[in-house]
Design an enzyme around this catalytic site. Structure first.
Site, PDB file in Angstrom:
ATOM      1  CG  ASP A   1     -17.020  29.910  24.137  1.00  0.00           C
ATOM      2  OD1 ASP A   1     -18.144  30.292  24.519  1.00  0.00           O
ATOM      3  OD2 ASP A   1     -16.813  29.485  22.985  1.00  0.00           O
ATOM      4  CG  HIS A   2     -20.802  31.325  30.168  1.00  0.00           C
ATOM      5  ND1 HIS A   2     -21.141  30.124  30.754  1.00  0.00           N
ATOM      6  CD2 HIS A   2     -20.983  32.269  31.132  1.00  0.00           C
ATOM      7  CE1 HIS A   2     -21.524  30.334  32.002  1.00  0.00           C
ATOM      8  NE2 HIS A   2     -21.435  31.631  32.260  1.00  0.00           N
ATOM      9  NE  ARG A   3     -19.779  29.583  21.892  1.00  0.00           N
ATOM     10  CZ  ARG A   3     -19.306  29.671  20.646  1.00  0.00           C
ATOM     11  NH1 ARG A   3     -20.136  29.639  19.612  1.00  0.00           N
ATOM     12  NH2 ARG A   3     -18.009  29.818  20.430  1.00  0.00           N
TER      13      ARG A   3
END
Length: 434
Positions: free
Chosen positions: A406-408
């Protein structure tokens, strides 16, 4: 003293649960810690244990009933209390459609014996309703209008359907009634092509009916679908693929499996992932709308396939476990998962899930992140293939893994650093044991 037992909130935020089975029968005493009931949530089957000794005086819902969290499910008492002690408690419960149905229970009927003096209740029989007051009674229907002269007073005969002799014969051979076939001939006459069209339409319907079987969604399947769809909508996924030579890992496993100890390749992969998390703590995180949560302890989930669907029990403090302990816990979780006996707290938490399809021969694949975790590691099968070793080409066992992140909460550089450490651990597996 008799009291009401309510449906517990076995899962955070759950509004409803299914009472799967009763562990004790009405009138039977139980000890502290004994399982009173088994409750099914979206993720697992949870056992409700007694907090103190007592007796089950009366069950208020039947097995298989969907019950609102907090609704009454039974009346319990102190050891030795008679069944009659439940009556004052039952009298104080609000009614919801029936004398013995507690409020908040969807479609449930009492599973215990009825109160003294009550007639037996047949759940299939319609409930009698009180007679409405005179002013509320419906007026009698007005008599039908008189028939026109010559209209006849008997039942009406169906209109005559005209058809050709050939159409009647073809319809009879096909088991059809010409009265059910729309006619396209003059004045609606049923002709040959109308019968042939009806036969063809019936064949299409029969084929469609036999082409598939509808399997109703289970609570777990609905939860899996909703959770993964939400993950793909809200979590910006990115993917890293890596390969490692695992000849040394397989040799280490063979050495460890002497005697009664049984360790799988997946056990070593899970332990290596935990070690990589310890060395790259920026990966040991989860995402929330308020903040990124960084954890001091490495808790990892492992995907387990069951008949009801995929579950992901969480191993606690994997970095601090020995490989043999990892193997023992995973074996226990697998057995209880397939039996539907995992506790709700064993399915919550973790920052990474390990899912392995290599045992099915899958070489590589990508998986969907299980929110709020930061990543999921997809493990393929170890296979023999030619690799370049210096200036020579040799045969080696190669394992391919794909990290979905998850790039967050995780940047690409962090995930790449983690993958580098993880692959080094697989290729130098003695460091996993350190």
């Amino acid at each position: 003293m008799a009291r009401v037992l309510h449906m517990p909130e076995v899962a955070a935020g759950a509004l409803e649960a299914v009472l799967q089975t009763w562990g004790v029968a009405a009138g039977v005493p139980y000890a502290k810690g004994e399982v009173i009931a088994t409750v099914e949530t979206d993720k697992a089957v949870v056992e409700v244990e007694a907090e103190e000794p007592g007796v089950l005086l009366r069950t208020l819902v039947g097995e298989g009933a969907a019950v609102t969290v907090g609704a009454p499910i039974a009346v319990v008492g102190a050891p030795g209390e008679p069944p009659e002690a439940a009556e004052p408690v039952l009298a104080g419960l609000p009614a919801s459609g029936g004398a013995d149905r507690p409020a908040g229970v969807a479609g449930a009927v009492p599973a215990g014996p009825p109160p003294a003096g009550d007639p037996p209740h047949d759940a299939s029989a319609p409930r009698s309703q009180p007679e409405p007051p005179a002013q509320a009674r419906p007026l009698p229907e007005a008599p039908p209008p008189p028939r026109a002269p010559g209209s006849g007073g008997g039942s009406r005969t169906p209109p005559r359907v005209f058809s050709s002799p050939l159409a009647r014969r073809l319809a009879g051979e096909a088991g059809l009634r010409v009265e059910d076939i729309p006619g396209s001939g003059p004045n609606g006459r049923v002709v040959r092509k109308d019968v042939e069209a009806a036969v063809a339409a019936r064949a299409v319907r029969t084929t469609e009916e036999r082409a598939y079987t509808e399997i109703p969604h289970t609570r777990m399947r609905r939860a899996i679908a909703a959770r993964l769809a939400e993950s793909k909508r809200t979590a910006p996924h990115f993917y890293l693929r890596g390969t490692a030579r695992v000849d040394a890992l397989l040799a280490l496993r063979a050495q460890l499996n002497r005697g009664d100890l049984r360790i799988s390749v997946n056990d070593l992969v899970v332990k290596a992932a935990a070690c990589a998390h310890a060395r790259v703590p920026a990966m040991n995180v989860t995402w929330s709308e308020e903040a990124v949560r960084a954890y001091r302890q490495v808790d990892l989930a492992v995907a387990v396939a069951t008949e009801a669907g995929l579950v992901t029990p969480v191993l606690r403090d994997v970095a601090g476990m020995t490989v043999s302990r990892v193997a023992a816990v995973m074996r226990e979780y697998g057995e209880r998962a397939r039996a539907g006996r995992l506790r709700q707290d064993e399915l919550e938490g973790g920052t990474l899930t390990v899912t392995n399809l290599g045992m099915y021969g899958t070489e590589e694949f990508a998986a969907i992140v299980n929110p709020p975790q930061a990543a999921i590691l997809a493990v393929g099968a170890a296979r023999r293939q030619p690799v370049v070793d210096g200036d020579a080409v040799v045969a080696a066992s190669v394992l391919t893994v794909t990290l979905s992140a998850d790039h967050r909460p995780v940047d690409g550089v962090v995930a790449a650093e983690w993958m580098k450490v993880f692959l080094e651990l697989l290729e130098n597996p003695v460091t996993i044991l350190a």
